[in-house]
Design an enzyme around this catalytic site. Structure first.
Site, PDB file in Angstrom:
ATOM      1  N   HIS A  70      -7.190  -2.175   2.397  1.00  0.00           N
ATOM      2  CA  HIS A  70      -6.747  -2.217   3.796  1.00  0.00           C
ATOM      3  C   HIS A  70      -7.221  -0.938   4.489  1.00  0.00           C
ATOM      4  O   HIS A  70      -6.864   0.176   4.086  1.00  0.00           O
ATOM      5  CB  HIS A  70      -5.225  -2.350   3.883  1.00  0.00           C
ATOM      6  CG  HIS A  70      -4.744  -3.717   3.516  1.00  0.00           C
ATOM      7  ND1 HIS A  70      -3.558  -3.944   2.861  1.00  0.00           N
ATOM      8  CD2 HIS A  70      -5.301  -4.938   3.732  1.00  0.00           C
ATOM      9  CE1 HIS A  70      -3.405  -5.250   2.681  1.00  0.00           C
ATOM     10  NE2 HIS A  70      -4.447  -5.869   3.198  1.00  0.00           N
ATOM     11  N   ALA A  71      -8.010  -1.115   5.521  1.00  0.00           N
ATOM     12  CA  ALA A  71      -8.786  -0.019   6.088  1.00  0.00           C
ATOM     13  C   ALA A  71      -7.940   1.155   6.586  1.00  0.00           C
ATOM     14  O   ALA A  71      -8.276   2.312   6.358  1.00  0.00           O
ATOM     15  CB  ALA A  71      -9.651  -0.556   7.230  1.00  0.00           C
ATOM     16  N   ARG A  72      -6.849   0.857   7.260  1.00  0.00           N
ATOM     17  CA  ARG A  72      -6.113   1.934   7.932  1.00  0.00           C
ATOM     18  C   ARG A  72      -5.230   2.748   6.996  1.00  0.00           C
ATOM     19  O   ARG A  72      -4.639   3.741   7.410  1.00  0.00           O
ATOM     20  CB  ARG A  72      -5.257   1.353   9.048  1.00  0.00           C
ATOM     21  CG  ARG A  72      -4.144   0.412   8.584  1.00  0.00           C
ATOM     22  CD  ARG A  72      -3.485  -0.230   9.796  1.00  0.00           C
ATOM     23  NE  ARG A  72      -2.464  -1.203   9.440  1.00  0.00           N
ATOM     24  CZ  ARG A  72      -1.779  -1.908  10.334  1.00  0.00           C
ATOM     25  NH1 ARG A  72      -2.024  -1.736  11.622  1.00  0.00           N
ATOM     26  NH2 ARG A  72      -0.870  -2.776   9.966  1.00  0.00           N
ATOM     27  N   GLU A  73      -5.148   2.353   5.747  1.00  0.00           N
ATOM     28  CA  GLU A  73      -4.257   3.038   4.800  1.00  0.00           C
ATOM     29  C   GLU A  73      -4.976   4.252   4.208  1.00  0.00           C
ATOM     30  O   GLU A  73      -5.256   4.329   3.017  1.00  0.00           O
ATOM     31  CB  GLU A  73      -3.789   2.030   3.741  1.00  0.00           C
ATOM     32  CG  GLU A  73      -2.991   0.888   4.387  1.00  0.00           C
ATOM     33  CD  GLU A  73      -2.646  -0.269   3.453  1.00  0.00           C
ATOM     34  OE1 GLU A  73      -2.872  -0.147   2.244  1.00  0.00           O
ATOM     35  OE2 GLU A  73      -2.156  -1.298   3.960  1.00  0.00           O
ATOM     36  N   ARG A 128      -7.033  -3.079  10.001  1.00  0.00           N
ATOM     37  CA  ARG A 128      -6.598  -3.349   8.622  1.00  0.00           C
ATOM     38  C   ARG A 128      -7.584  -4.221   7.843  1.00  0.00           C
ATOM     39  O   ARG A 128      -7.774  -4.032   6.644  1.00  0.00           O
ATOM     40  CB  ARG A 128      -5.233  -4.060   8.705  1.00  0.00           C
ATOM     41  CG  ARG A 128      -4.728  -4.740   7.459  1.00  0.00           C
ATOM     42  CD  ARG A 128      -3.451  -5.508   7.803  1.00  0.00           C
ATOM     43  NE  ARG A 128      -3.015  -6.425   6.769  1.00  0.00           N
ATOM     44  CZ  ARG A 128      -2.115  -6.117   5.832  1.00  0.00           C
ATOM     45  NH1 ARG A 128      -1.620  -4.910   5.772  1.00  0.00           N
ATOM     46  NH2 ARG A 128      -1.731  -7.020   4.954  1.00  0.00           N
ATOM     47  N   ASN A 145      -6.549  -8.869   1.304  1.00  0.00           N
ATOM     48  CA  ASN A 145      -5.552  -9.036   0.249  1.00  0.00           C
ATOM     49  C   ASN A 145      -4.751 -10.324   0.418  1.00  0.00           C
ATOM     50  O   ASN A 145      -3.654 -10.468  -0.105  1.00  0.00           O
ATOM     51  CB  ASN A 145      -4.615  -7.828   0.174  1.00  0.00           C
ATOM     52  CG  ASN A 145      -3.995  -7.699  -1.210  1.00  0.00           C
ATOM     53  OD1 ASN A 145      -4.626  -8.011  -2.213  1.00  0.00           O
ATOM     54  ND2 ASN A 145      -2.734  -7.258  -1.262  1.00  0.00           N
ATOM     55  N   ARG A 146      -5.313 -11.266   1.181  1.00  0.00           N
ATOM     56  CA  ARG A 146      -4.773 -12.628   1.246  1.00  0.00           C
ATOM     57  C   ARG A 146      -5.879 -13.635   0.933  1.00  0.00           C
ATOM     58  O   ARG A 146      -5.696 -14.828   1.090  1.00  0.00           O
ATOM     59  CB  ARG A 146      -4.226 -12.928   2.666  1.00  0.00           C
ATOM     60  CG  ARG A 146      -3.099 -12.028   3.118  1.00  0.00           C
ATOM     61  CD  ARG A 146      -1.803 -12.311   2.378  1.00  0.00           C
ATOM     62  NE  ARG A 146      -0.700 -11.523   2.907  1.00  0.00           N
ATOM     63  CZ  ARG A 146      -0.464 -10.250   2.612  1.00  0.00           C
ATOM     64  NH1 ARG A 146      -1.253  -9.610   1.747  1.00  0.00           N
ATOM     65  NH2 ARG A 146       0.564  -9.596   3.130  1.00  0.00           N
ATOM     66  N   TYR A 199       1.779   2.043   2.879  1.00  0.00           N
ATOM     67  CA  TYR A 199       2.739   2.989   2.394  1.00  0.00           C
ATOM     68  C   TYR A 199       4.040   2.233   2.100  1.00  0.00           C
ATOM     69  O   TYR A 199       4.081   1.034   2.378  1.00  0.00           O
ATOM     70  CB  TYR A 199       3.011   4.053   3.480  1.00  0.00           C
ATOM     71  CG  TYR A 199       3.615   3.486   4.772  1.00  0.00           C
ATOM     72  CD1 TYR A 199       4.973   3.633   5.066  1.00  0.00           C
ATOM     73  CD2 TYR A 199       2.847   2.767   5.687  1.00  0.00           C
ATOM     74  CE1 TYR A 199       5.533   3.124   6.228  1.00  0.00           C
ATOM     75  CE2 TYR A 199       3.397   2.246   6.846  1.00  0.00           C
ATOM     76  CZ  TYR A 199       4.732   2.435   7.110  1.00  0.00           C
ATOM     77  OH  TYR A 199       5.284   1.916   8.256  1.00  0.00           O
ATOM     78  N   TYR A 249       7.874  -9.263  -0.061  1.00  0.00           N
ATOM     79  CA  TYR A 249       7.979 -10.615   0.488  1.00  0.00           C
ATOM     80  C   TYR A 249       6.949 -11.494  -0.198  1.00  0.00           C
ATOM     81  O   TYR A 249       6.030 -11.003  -0.850  1.00  0.00           O
ATOM     82  CB  TYR A 249       7.733 -10.617   2.007  1.00  0.00           C
ATOM     83  CG  TYR A 249       6.550  -9.802   2.461  1.00  0.00           C
ATOM     84  CD1 TYR A 249       5.237 -10.222   2.255  1.00  0.00           C
ATOM     85  CD2 TYR A 249       6.735  -8.588   3.120  1.00  0.00           C
ATOM     86  CE1 TYR A 249       4.160  -9.471   2.672  1.00  0.00           C
ATOM     87  CE2 TYR A 249       5.667  -7.823   3.544  1.00  0.00           C
ATOM     88  CZ  TYR A 249       4.373  -8.275   3.321  1.00  0.00           C
ATOM     89  OH  TYR A 249       3.299  -7.524   3.738  1.00  0.00           O
TER      90      TYR A 249
END
Lengths: 310, 93
Positions: A70-73, A128, A145-146, A199, A249
């Site tokens: 995920h890009a923004r992480e 993301r 990641n889906r 996070y 979830y």
């Protein structure tokens, strides 16, 4: 190019180009241990590299670690950089890591979503997903990641291309995902698959697409709790441990569900720290503390995998 | 380059299943362009929402109206991003 990894600031965020350049320096300085393999190209034709830490042998059992799908992480990618350097510098001095690398290989992919990461630097810090075009929509990108073939299309993923959790048109439709799938399958001897996110301070194991326990749930839970105990010992950062479905979830199409179903028992996902309550904008001063505590957990899992062959 | 001036990230420590449902309804309201950093799923985990400046008042009114307590986690997203960018440039120098 950086002439030495000693001049590199691990406590800072870096662009894709800087990280790729630094990887070359690291490989050059540890040529007997590390090779850089291009595993394919991204949607926008950026190379995707994996660092292979190996002391020899042929098709040894291996551990997979990816950061930054995920890009923004950003703290994930930064942790990947620090971790690569840690493995390189501790080999030969840390007895446990040395014994691990004498029997197993480690594959570390620091920039698992290169297009997205570049986009967070150039255009939208909060991006993301991947950057692929969705036919018929102005919104771009798929949540990588889906997009894995694990309960694909089930609950906890969106079919709407503008959603941040858009699953994509089909499993492995994203070239970034497909490249990793191809590598893992063609290798055939991975014993652990660890994906690093940020996070919210969680260590998770399968499943996400189902809330049923996996057959190895007691062992995965026990190893995860021991790993987190080590992590917490450094700065007191508290983590929760459990299956994706039960502690966050239900989410279908996730990478560690796919790897577990492929037979890679020790499949885990980290969500790194947010002790500063900054979310995706964790200050760079927290990169090294984050990476240092994460290393303790990663090392515990890797040692356990080494000591429990299957 | 997209800017986030005036955007806030608010944190809700969810206290009940009813609050989760209300937050899920908020999440489904696409016109407000909310970015859920942490989704409303459980009373065990906080919910973090990046709220564009244009939607701040309506979102806060919604939370107040339903008695959902919240705190501001990031007051101005762009300020943090400016600091982050300055730190990167300084490091590159």
């Amino acid at each position: 190019r950086e002439r030495s990894t000693r001049s590199f600031n691990f406590g800072a965020y870096h662009t894709l180009e800087t990280i790729y350049s630094w990887m070359d320096t690291l490989v050059a300085q540890h040529a007997n241990l590390i090779t850089k393999q291009e595993v394919g190209r991204s949607y926008e034709n950026r190379p995707m590299y994996v660092l292979k830490f190996s002391t020899g042998g042929s098709n040894r059992p291996a551990i997979w670690i990816d950061t930054g799908i995920h890009a923004r992480e950003w703290v994930s990618q930064a942790t990947g950089v620090w971790t690569a350097n840690k493995i390189a510098t501790d080999y030969g001095t840390d007895a446990s890591l040395t014994s691990l690398l004498n029997t197993m290989d480690i594959y570390l992919m620091i920039l698992t979503n290169p297009d997205g990461y570049a986009y967070t630097h150039s255009s939208d810090r909060m991006w993301r997903k991947t950057r692929s075009i969705n036919s018929g929509y102005s919104c771009r990108g798929v949540d990588p990641n889906r997009n894995w073939d694990a309960g694909f299309g089930g609950p906890g993923a969106s079919s709407y291309p503008c959603s941040d959790s858009y699953r994509g048109p089909s499993a492995h439709s994203e070239i970034e995902v497909k490249n990793v799938v191809n590598l893992i399958k063609s290798h055939g001897n991975f014993k652990a698959f660890i994906s690093v996110h940020a996070y919210s301070q969680l260590l998770m194991y399968p499943y996400g697409y189902s809330c049923n326990n996996v057959p190895d749930q007691p062992e995965l839970d026990s190893v995860g709790r021991a790993a987190v105990q080590k992590l917490t010992s450094l700065y007191g950062t508290s983590y929760k441990v459990g299956s994706i479905c039960k502690i966050i979830y239900q989410a279908s199409g996730g990478s560690i569900d796919w790897s577990y179903n492929l037979g890679i028992k020790y499949s885990y996902a980290f969500e790194l720290r947010d002790t500063g309550r900054y979310g995706f904008i964790l200050p760079s001063s927290q990169i090294i503390p984050t990476a240092s505590e994460t290393w303790l957990a990663l090392k515990h899992i890797m040692e356990y995998v080494r000591d429990h062959p299957y | 380059e997209r800017v986030f001036t005036g955007d806030q990230v608010i944190r809700v420590n969810v206290q009940s299943e009813e609050q989760i449902k209300l937050l899920q309804a908020l999440e489904a309201a696409e016109e407000q362009e909310l970015d859920f950093w942490l989704h409303p799923v459980s009373t065990e985990l906080p919910v973090d929402i990046r709220v564009p400046r244009s939607s701040l008042s309506s979102v806060k009114e919604y939370l107040d109206a339903h008695g959902i307590p919240f705190s501001v986690m990031i007051n101005n997203v762009q300020e943090l991003l400016n600091e982050e960018k300055a730190a990167m440039e300084e490091n590159q120098r």
